[in-house]
Motif scaffolding. Structure first.
Motif, PDB file in Angstrom:
ATOM      1  N   GLY A  24       0.876  -0.947  -0.009  1.00 29.65           N
ATOM      2  CA  GLY A  24       0.072  -0.220   0.093  1.00 29.65           C
ATOM      3  C   GLY A  24       0.955   1.257   0.044  1.00 29.65           C
ATOM      4  N   LEU A 239      -2.316   4.049   0.350  1.00 27.95           N
ATOM      5  CA  LEU A 239      -3.435   3.476  -0.046  1.00 27.95           C
ATOM      6  C   LEU A 239      -4.536   3.597   0.865  1.00 27.95           C
ATOM      7  CD1 LEU A 239      -4.927   1.516  -1.770  1.00 27.95           C
ATOM      8  CD2 LEU A 239      -4.075  -0.443  -0.446  1.00 27.95           C
ATOM      9  N   LEU A 276      -4.648  -5.221   4.667  1.00 28.95           N
ATOM     10  CA  LEU A 276      -4.920  -4.834   3.391  1.00 28.95           C
ATOM     11  C   LEU A 276      -5.839  -5.642   2.869  1.00 28.95           C
ATOM     12  CD1 LEU A 276      -3.377  -2.947   1.067  1.00 28.95           C
ATOM     13  CD2 LEU A 276      -1.959  -4.923   0.678  1.00 28.95           C
TER      14      LEU A 276
END
Length: 278
Positions: A24, A239, A276
């Motif tokens: 990310g 992210l 994630l």
């Protein structure tokens, strides 16, 4: 820095960029932007993606790349696939006589009778297959520079890493830029050389996170407590900053005014996933 390394590669001063960072953090985004710039100039690119589900499948990212390169359709017959393979080899100037039996075996195709059967030991067959693959990839650089992206090397199988090392050794004399992405737990199994550039992506500092939030809100100011909430929850991972900002903007708790947003609900109802995968 990536643009500079690409420019060097186009002058036949091949380069390798080692792009590392946690999930990310922006590795794929950087590669995407570089790839867009390169493709806009008409230069070919190769993308080889390692997979967490195929860490024990020899040369999995290479096989996937070749199948995409050859434009194989699911309904194509083995004979049609073999014909496409032969044409591709001739296009780059590689004689099919030696390459076809090795690559057919790699790609699970039956070897036609006009080619001699493979009688090599497994180790020798692997070695010769790797040599053919290196020759094929380097042949692409004779006509024009090539961008080769290897994504997620932390999931690479050992044979793919062996092949990559052979390629890396040939890079200085080829018009090719290799960009290798991986997470911090991966350690490249080859020594650093002068044509290799390590780039480590770190988490965003608060001003950078705030700039990203402003970009995502089209520079329309969010309430200070909302910005602080996003910065604190995302801990500098781009992210997460991106996704949580979008969640807040779409949550219905913000009222859009002429030049800013006004908070109308409770931030406690908006959460960022803890992994994630979530």
């Amino acid at each position: 820095l990536l643009r500079e390394r690409w420019a060097q590669s186009t002058e036949r001063l091949g380069q390798v960029v080692l792009l590392s960072g946690e999930a990310g953090i922006g590795k794929s985004r950087l590669v995407h932007v570089l790839t867009e710039r390169v493709v806009d100039t008409g230069v070919p690119r190769l993308t080889l993606r390692c997979s967490p589900y195929h860490t024990n499948s020899a040369l999995y990212p290479v096989i996937e790349h070749l199948q995409r390169l050859l434009h194989w359709h699911h309904h194509a017959t083995p004979a049609a696939r073999l014909d496409t393979l032969e044409q591709a080899l001739r296009t780059v100037g590689l004689p099919p006589a030696q390459a076809v039996p090795l690559l057919a075996a790699l790609l699970s195709l039956p070897v036609p009778d006009q080619y001699p059967p493979l009688t090599l030991s497994p180790q020798r067959q692997k070695q010769q297959t790797q040599e053919v693959l290196v020759a094929w990839l380097l042949a692409e650089t004779v006509q024009q520079p090539v961008l080769a992206v290897w994504e997620d090397l932390h999931w690479a199988d050992p044979t793919s890493l062996e092949l990559l090392q052979l390629l890396v050794d040939q890079v200085p004399t080829a018009a090719m830029l290799h960009v290798l992405t991986f997470r911090p737990e991966f350690s490249p199994p080859w020594p650093m050389r002068s044509y290799m550039t390590p780039i480590t992506l770190n988490r965003l500092e608060r001003p950078q996170a705030e700039a990203l939030i402003a970009y995502l809100s089209d520079d329309k100011a969010l309430p200070a407590e909302v910005v602080a909430h996003i910065v604190a929850k995302t801990d500098g991972v781009p992210l997460y900053v991106e996704e949580l900002t979008k969640m807040v903007l779409e949550s219905g708790m913000l009222q859009e005014e002429a030049e800013h947003y006004r908070l109308t609900g409770s931030l406690s109802t908006v959460t960022i996933p803890t992994t994630l995968q979530d």
